[in-house]
Design a protein around this motif. Structure first.
Motif, mmCIF file in Angstrom:
data_model
loop_
_atom_site.group_PDB
_atom_site.id
_atom_site.type_symbol
_atom_site.label_atom_id
_atom_site.label_comp_id
_atom_site.label_asym_id
_atom_site.label_seq_id
_atom_site.Cartn_x
_atom_site.Cartn_y
_atom_site.Cartn_z
ATOM 1 N N PHE A 31 -25.641 -0.178 75.874
ATOM 2 C CA PHE A 31 -27.069 -0.447 75.700
ATOM 3 C C PHE A 31 -27.562 -1.338 76.828
ATOM 4 N N ASN A 32 -28.853 -1.201 77.143
ATOM 5 C CA ASN A 32 -29.442 -1.968 78.239
ATOM 6 C C ASN A 32 -30.499 -2.947 77.729
ATOM 7 N N THR A 33 -30.311 -3.428 76.502
ATOM 8 C CA THR A 33 -31.211 -4.387 75.883
ATOM 9 C C THR A 33 -30.428 -5.673 75.579
ATOM 10 N N SER A 34 -31.148 -6.689 75.094
ATOM 11 C CA SER A 34 -30.475 -7.960 74.820
ATOM 12 C C SER A 34 -29.600 -7.903 73.582
ATOM 13 N N GLY A 35 -29.764 -6.858 72.790
ATOM 14 C CA GLY A 35 -28.924 -6.729 71.617
ATOM 15 C C GLY A 35 -29.006 -5.356 70.990
ATOM 16 N N MET A 36 -28.042 -5.064 70.126
ATOM 17 C CA MET A 36 -28.049 -3.845 69.325
ATOM 18 C C MET A 36 -27.259 -4.139 68.051
ATOM 19 N N TYR A 37 -27.884 -3.898 66.912
ATOM 20 C CA TYR A 37 -27.172 -4.028 65.649
ATOM 21 C C TYR A 37 -26.127 -2.924 65.600
ATOM 22 N N ARG A 38 -24.857 -3.305 65.457
ATOM 23 C CA ARG A 38 -23.812 -2.302 65.633
ATOM 24 C C ARG A 38 -22.520 -2.697 64.922
ATOM 25 N N GLY A 39 -21.633 -1.719 64.761
ATOM 26 C CA GLY A 39 -20.333 -1.973 64.174
ATOM 27 C C GLY A 39 -19.387 -0.827 64.499
ATOM 28 N N ARG A 40 -18.091 -1.083 64.408
ATOM 29 C CA ARG A 40 -17.102 -0.033 64.631
ATOM 30 C C ARG A 40 -15.812 -0.380 63.903
ATOM 31 N N ALA A 41 -15.081 0.676 63.535
ATOM 32 C CA ALA A 41 -13.805 0.511 62.853
ATOM 33 C C ALA A 41 -12.910 1.676 63.240
ATOM 34 N N THR A 42 -11.602 1.437 63.296
ATOM 35 C CA THR A 42 -10.649 2.482 63.657
ATOM 36 C C THR A 42 -9.405 2.381 62.782
ATOM 37 N N GLY A 53 -27.794 -11.452 56.672
ATOM 38 C CA GLY A 53 -28.319 -10.256 56.027
ATOM 39 C C GLY A 53 -27.998 -8.995 56.808
ATOM 40 N N TYR A 54 -28.190 -9.048 58.124
ATOM 41 C CA TYR A 54 -27.880 -7.892 58.961
ATOM 42 C C TYR A 54 -26.384 -7.616 59.014
ATOM 43 N N GLU A 55 -25.598 -8.666 59.138
ATOM 44 C CA GLU A 55 -24.151 -8.470 59.228
ATOM 45 C C GLU A 55 -23.591 -7.860 57.948
ATOM 46 N N VAL A 56 -24.088 -8.333 56.803
ATOM 47 C CA VAL A 56 -23.639 -7.771 55.528
ATOM 48 C C VAL A 56 -24.033 -6.312 55.419
ATOM 49 N N ALA A 57 -25.278 -5.986 55.794
ATOM 50 C CA ALA A 57 -25.748 -4.609 55.711
ATOM 51 C C ALA A 57 -24.950 -3.686 56.629
ATOM 52 N N LEU A 58 -24.677 -4.144 57.844
ATOM 53 C CA LEU A 58 -23.892 -3.346 58.779
ATOM 54 C C LEU A 58 -22.462 -3.148 58.268
ATOM 55 N N GLN A 59 -21.871 -4.215 57.736
ATOM 56 C CA GLN A 59 -20.505 -4.109 57.245
ATOM 57 C C GLN A 59 -20.405 -3.160 56.059
ATOM 58 N N GLN A 60 -21.397 -3.194 55.184
ATOM 59 C CA GLN A 60 -21.394 -2.285 54.041
ATOM 60 C C GLN A 60 -21.464 -0.832 54.496
ATOM 61 N N SER A 111 -11.852 7.105 63.635
ATOM 62 C CA SER A 111 -12.688 6.017 64.141
ATOM 63 C C SER A 111 -14.137 6.281 63.778
ATOM 64 N N ILE A 112 -14.914 5.225 63.720
ATOM 65 C CA ILE A 112 -16.329 5.326 63.378
ATOM 66 C C ILE A 112 -17.096 4.222 64.082
ATOM 67 N N ALA A 113 -18.322 4.515 64.485
ATOM 68 C CA ALA A 113 -19.228 3.504 65.032
ATOM 69 C C ALA A 113 -20.596 3.714 64.401
ATOM 70 N N ILE A 114 -21.319 2.625 64.188
ATOM 71 C CA ILE A 114 -22.653 2.694 63.604
ATOM 72 C C ILE A 114 -23.616 1.843 64.424
ATOM 73 N N HIS A 115 -24.904 2.103 64.287
ATOM 74 C CA HIS A 115 -25.917 1.225 64.873
ATOM 75 C C HIS A 115 -27.102 1.118 63.924
ATOM 76 N N GLU A 123 -6.581 2.006 63.827
ATOM 77 C CA GLU A 123 -5.666 1.058 64.463
ATOM 78 C C GLU A 123 -5.951 -0.388 64.067
ATOM 79 N N GLY A 124 -6.920 -0.595 63.180
ATOM 80 C CA GLY A 124 -7.168 -1.932 62.658
ATOM 81 C C GLY A 124 -8.414 -2.623 63.172
ATOM 82 N N LEU A 125 -9.107 -2.042 64.137
ATOM 83 C CA LEU A 125 -10.347 -2.644 64.620
ATOM 84 C C LEU A 125 -11.417 -2.543 63.540
ATOM 85 N N ASN A 126 -12.117 -3.635 63.281
ATOM 86 C CA ASN A 126 -13.235 -3.641 62.341
ATOM 87 C C ASN A 126 -14.140 -4.792 62.724
#
Length: 351
Positions: free
Chosen positions: A327-338, A54-61, A32-36, A340-343
């Motif tokens: 996180f305790n903010t209105s947002g966080m640029y983030r992603g995760r994959a496992t 732009g952000y979604e593409v960068a995070l996914q890459q 598993s992996i998570a990024i921010h 088990e198929g989560l992406n």
């Protein structure tokens, strides 16, 4: 038997009994992996479709780069570096290219990395010519007797390791320069001009059961007097221990340092696992920490940050393969994959 009964009583009273579970006897190796890419006050009205894409593409890459290594049986350490490097090279994030400016108009870069197998760690702060500070941090970990190097000394060491450098114009962007100018002209704080903390990070679990974490940042706009935040501080912005979890943080560094956020989360999870292990001695089972319990521990530590007046967020991965955010903010640029198929990648809190 009395000792086991006593431990069971303590666990039940603390609610730990509800988090107890037996791991399957034969289970396929998992990863598993998570990024921010930073947390903060994110305004939906200011998020145009083009900017969001732009952000979604960068995070996914970045996520795909790390996940590909794990899926092929590679190490958590390699996956973390593979995920962070493209974010350091992307001017959307406050790390490497696109880093914020100090008060004196310089891009000063910080990074840290940690291997959960042996808790070896490396960190650098205040470097100005290193294209990918996360790679230098890892070289400090593996090729020096030290953990933490700063400024000119860190860059001298980088030269001995043939770490790639870049000129000042590589890191500088018009948007970051405008933020500094606006801060000075209007006598604003760093929080007023940034609205978010663009620190980048990654945490991973590989199929060998090893954990790793890494974090990279340009700090806060207009920082002065050699200010250092939590990102390069082992235990505050980065921590990894195979016995508990891997954590990377992003936020108002002064508060994350005071709480020792990354290690505090791992310490809580390790203590929980040890209690469950004591309970398992008498009944012949191998315990695991449930996802809800790991999430609760991370949320509790982030609540401490909020109580002190700080904000931001964390990503974490556990030995069981849970890839989580808090996180305790209105947002966080983030992603995760496992495995088990989560992406997924996400930006705002409700997503």
């Amino acid at each position: 038997m009395l000792a086991c009964s006593l431990v069971a009583t303590v666990l039940f009273a603390s609610g730990a009994g509800q988090a107890y579970a037996q791991a399957p006897e034969s289970e396929e190796p998992r990863w598993s992996i998570a990024i921010h890419g930073g947390a903060g006050t994110l305004d939906r009205n200011a998020m145009t479709p083009e900017r969001r894409e732009g952000y979604e593409v960068a995070l996914q890459q970045a996520l795909d780069a790390g996940a590909a290594i794990l899926a092929e049986g590679g190490s958590a350490m390699d996956a973390v570096k593979a995920a962070i490097v493209p974010m350091e090279d992307n001017p959307l994030f406050n790390a490497g290219r696109g880093a914020v400016f100090t008060w004196d108009g310089v891009n000063e870069l910080d990074a840290s990395i940690m291997d959960g197998r042996d808790r070896s760690a490396g960190a650098v702060t205040g470097v100005t010519t290193i294209r990918n500070p996360i790679l230098l941090a890892d070289a400090v970990r593996t090729e020096s007797p030290h953990v933490f190097l700063m400024g000119e000394g860190a860059e001298e060491f980088a030269a001995t390791q043939e770490i790639e450098t870049a000129p000042p114009e590589w890191f500088a962007t018009d948007a970051r320069r405008e933020a500094l100018e606006r801060m000075k002209a209007d006598q604003l704080s760093a929080l007023d001009v940034d609205h978010k903390f663009g620190t980048v990070g990654a945490v991973a679990l590989d199929m060998e059961g090893n954990l790793a974490a890494g974090t990279s940042t340009g700090g806060m706009t207009g920082k002065r007097w050699g200010r250092i935040g939590d990102a390069p501080v082992i235990g505050a912005g980065t921590y990894a221990d195979n016995r508990s979890c891997a954590v990377s943080a992003t936020g108002w560094g002064e508060y994350f340092i005071r709480v020792g956020v990354a290690q505090e989360i791992c310490t809580r999870l390790r203590s929980r696992a040890e209690l469950l292990e004591l309970l398992a001695v008498g009944i012949g089972q191998h315990p695991v920490v449930e996802q809800a319990e790991a999430q609760s521990s991370a949320d509790a530590v982030m609540a401490e940050v909020a109580e002190l007046g700080g904000d931001g967020g964390v990503i974490l991965v556990t030995p069981e393969g849970h890839a989580l955010y808090s996180f305790n903010t209105s947002g966080m640029y983030r992603g995760r994959a496992t495995s088990e198929g989560l992406n997924e990648v996400a930006i705002f809190a409700e997503e």
